[in-house]
Design an enzyme around this catalytic site. Sequence first.
Site, PDB file in Angstrom:
ATOM      1  N   ARG A  88       1.008  -1.471   0.248  1.00 12.85           N
ATOM      2  CA  ARG A  88      -0.464  -0.209   0.195  1.00 12.85           C
ATOM      3  C   ARG A  88       1.368   1.335   0.402  1.00 12.85           C
ATOM      4  O   ARG A  88       2.234   1.232   0.843  1.00 12.85           O
ATOM      5  CB  ARG A  88      -1.112   0.270   1.108  1.00 12.85           C
ATOM      6  CG  ARG A  88      -2.039   1.286   1.128  1.00 12.85           C
ATOM      7  CD  ARG A  88      -3.319   0.865   1.527  1.00 12.85           C
ATOM      8  NE  ARG A  88      -4.151   2.394   1.956  1.00 12.85           N
ATOM      9  CZ  ARG A  88      -4.818   2.541   2.071  1.00 12.85           C
ATOM     10  NH1 ARG A  88      -5.352   1.395   3.134  1.00 12.85           N
ATOM     11  NH2 ARG A  88      -5.661   3.312   1.870  1.00 12.85           N
ATOM     12  N   ARG A 100      -6.649   0.306  -3.148  1.00 12.52           N
ATOM     13  CA  ARG A 100      -5.937  -0.228  -2.880  1.00 12.52           C
ATOM     14  C   ARG A 100      -6.157  -1.694  -2.768  1.00 12.52           C
ATOM     15  O   ARG A 100      -6.806  -2.918  -3.154  1.00 12.52           O
ATOM     16  CB  ARG A 100      -6.443   0.180  -0.839  1.00 12.52           C
ATOM     17  CG  ARG A 100      -7.103  -0.278  -0.448  1.00 12.52           C
ATOM     18  CD  ARG A 100      -8.092   0.797   0.540  1.00 12.52           C
ATOM     19  NE  ARG A 100      -8.583   2.009   0.025  1.00 12.52           N
ATOM     20  CZ  ARG A 100      -9.550   2.244   0.673  1.00 12.52           C
ATOM     21  NH1 ARG A 100     -10.282   2.299   1.408  1.00 12.52           N
ATOM     22  NH2 ARG A 100      -9.759   3.785  -0.390  1.00 12.52           N
ATOM     23  N   ASP A 103      -6.224  -2.836   2.940  1.00 10.87           N
ATOM     24  CA  ASP A 103      -6.457  -1.624   4.151  1.00 10.87           C
ATOM     25  C   ASP A 103      -6.824  -2.764   5.604  1.00 10.87           C
ATOM     26  O   ASP A 103      -8.285  -3.613   5.226  1.00 10.87           O
ATOM     27  CB  ASP A 103      -7.854  -0.960   3.554  1.00 10.87           C
ATOM     28  CG  ASP A 103      -7.772   0.184   4.157  1.00 10.87           C
ATOM     29  OD1 ASP A 103      -7.220   1.132   5.068  1.00 10.87           O
ATOM     30  OD2 ASP A 103      -9.369   0.500   4.836  1.00 10.87           O
ATOM     31  N   ASP A 105      -8.014  -1.615   9.420  1.00 12.30           N
ATOM     32  CA  ASP A 105      -9.197  -0.834   9.491  1.00 12.30           C
ATOM     33  C   ASP A 105      -9.831  -0.979  11.530  1.00 12.30           C
ATOM     34  O   ASP A 105      -9.949  -2.916  11.623  1.00 12.30           O
ATOM     35  CB  ASP A 105     -10.312   0.270   9.481  1.00 12.30           C
ATOM     36  CG  ASP A 105      -9.716   0.726   8.497  1.00 12.30           C
ATOM     37  OD1 ASP A 105      -8.497   1.429   8.275  1.00 12.30           O
ATOM     38  OD2 ASP A 105     -10.463   1.104   7.746  1.00 12.30           O
TER      39      ASP A 105
END
Length: 161
Positions: A88, A100, A103, A105
């Site tokens: 990334r 992307r 990811d 989170d």
Amino acid sequence: MLDNNNLHDIYLALGSNLGDKKKNIDLAIAQIELHIGQVTALSSLYETLPVGFDSENSFLNAACRVSTRLQPLEVLESTQLIEKELGRKSKSVNETYSDRIIDIDLLLFDNEIIEYPHLVIPHPHLHERDFVLTPLVEIAPDVYHPIFKVTISELKNKLNN
């Protein structure tokens, strides 16, 4: 409050919409196990359309529960390192999203409410995103959102009604 000697249950959301998306998520899970802690639950993979930007590439999304001794900022640092290691190039800035490779989170950290300048837990958009709630409800239906005081299942039901 947060104790380094205790194990913490954290929930992470994973998404990929470039390259071999399943492989990207599998590699991220392996890196999470190496750098953050034991993955104790992993959702199915869900294919979703991009949210917040236009792209021809659909996403694969998943959620996992991890048992870790790390503190929230250490988890954030580790997830950003994993994203970088997997290719990334940059994080979203001011909610400007783009395609992307991966990811990751941080959604929830135990039952804590945490606010740092660059990290807010629970994730501030958790309750608005079906692509996060769908995999999360699979592995954490009865986990409470510490701000809204409802379960993840209840949050998902509210979003879909």
